[in-house]
Design a protein around this motif. Structure first.
Motif, mmCIF file in Angstrom:
data_model
loop_
_atom_site.group_PDB
_atom_site.id
_atom_site.type_symbol
_atom_site.label_atom_id
_atom_site.label_comp_id
_atom_site.label_asym_id
_atom_site.label_seq_id
_atom_site.Cartn_x
_atom_site.Cartn_y
_atom_site.Cartn_z
ATOM 1 N N MET A 1 0.837 -1.175 0.000
ATOM 2 C CA MET A 1 0.000 0.000 0.000
ATOM 3 C C MET A 1 0.888 1.246 0.000
ATOM 4 O O MET A 1 1.867 1.329 0.730
ATOM 5 C CB MET A 1 -0.897 -0.036 1.230
ATOM 6 N N ALA A 2 0.510 2.211 -0.806
ATOM 7 C CA ALA A 2 1.295 3.433 -0.924
ATOM 8 C C ALA A 2 1.057 4.352 0.276
ATOM 9 O O ALA A 2 0.000 4.340 0.893
ATOM 10 C CB ALA A 2 0.945 4.158 -2.211
ATOM 11 N N SER A 3 2.041 5.167 0.571
ATOM 12 C CA SER A 3 1.955 6.058 1.724
ATOM 13 C C SER A 3 1.027 7.242 1.443
ATOM 14 O O SER A 3 0.718 7.565 0.295
ATOM 15 C CB SER A 3 3.341 6.577 2.094
ATOM 16 N N ARG A 4 0.621 7.909 2.504
ATOM 17 C CA ARG A 4 -0.207 9.111 2.410
ATOM 18 C C ARG A 4 0.516 10.183 1.602
ATOM 19 O O ARG A 4 -0.079 10.857 0.758
ATOM 20 C CB ARG A 4 -0.526 9.631 3.812
ATOM 21 N N ASP A 5 1.818 10.332 1.831
ATOM 22 C CA ASP A 5 2.611 11.333 1.121
ATOM 23 C C ASP A 5 2.590 11.087 -0.384
ATOM 24 O O ASP A 5 2.443 12.017 -1.177
ATOM 25 C CB ASP A 5 4.053 11.338 1.623
ATOM 26 N N PHE A 6 2.731 9.822 -0.788
ATOM 27 C CA PHE A 6 2.722 9.492 -2.214
ATOM 28 C C PHE A 6 1.362 9.814 -2.827
ATOM 29 O O PHE A 6 1.280 10.378 -3.922
ATOM 30 C CB PHE A 6 3.080 8.023 -2.425
#
Length: 89
Positions: A1-6
């Motif tokens: 899962m991709a980060s919030r920042d990404f």
């Protein structure tokens, strides 16, 4: 899962740094500096504006000036599709 920042960067957010200069309540001739950094949208900077509104409503140190730097971290030219998967071991 991709980060919030990404996810934010993919929506057009870039890293925004603000150097906030403010006067001390007890010593108005002394100017202090506070560094604020968050992902925000250029050119209107809604997150920074929200923070500065909070500052003027809730904190005693009056704002003297704000210097803003913004960097769009992911641009369309840096994104490319990969045609395969690579496995190591």
């Amino acid at each position: 899962m991709a980060s919030r920042d990404f996810h934010l960067q993919m929506q057009g957010y870039g890293l925004t740094t603000a150097n906030i200069f403010y006067g001390l309540p007890d010593h108005p001739r002394i100017i202090q500096s506070y560094i604020w950094q968050e992902y925000d949208l250029h050119p209107h900077f809604p997150e920074l504006r929200k923070f500065l509104d909070f500052w003027t409503r809730s904190l005693d140190g009056p704002l003297h000036g704000v210097t803003v730097a913004h960097a769009q971290l992911i641009t369309p030219a840096e994104m490319r599709l990969v045609d395969g998967e690579f496995h190591v071991h």
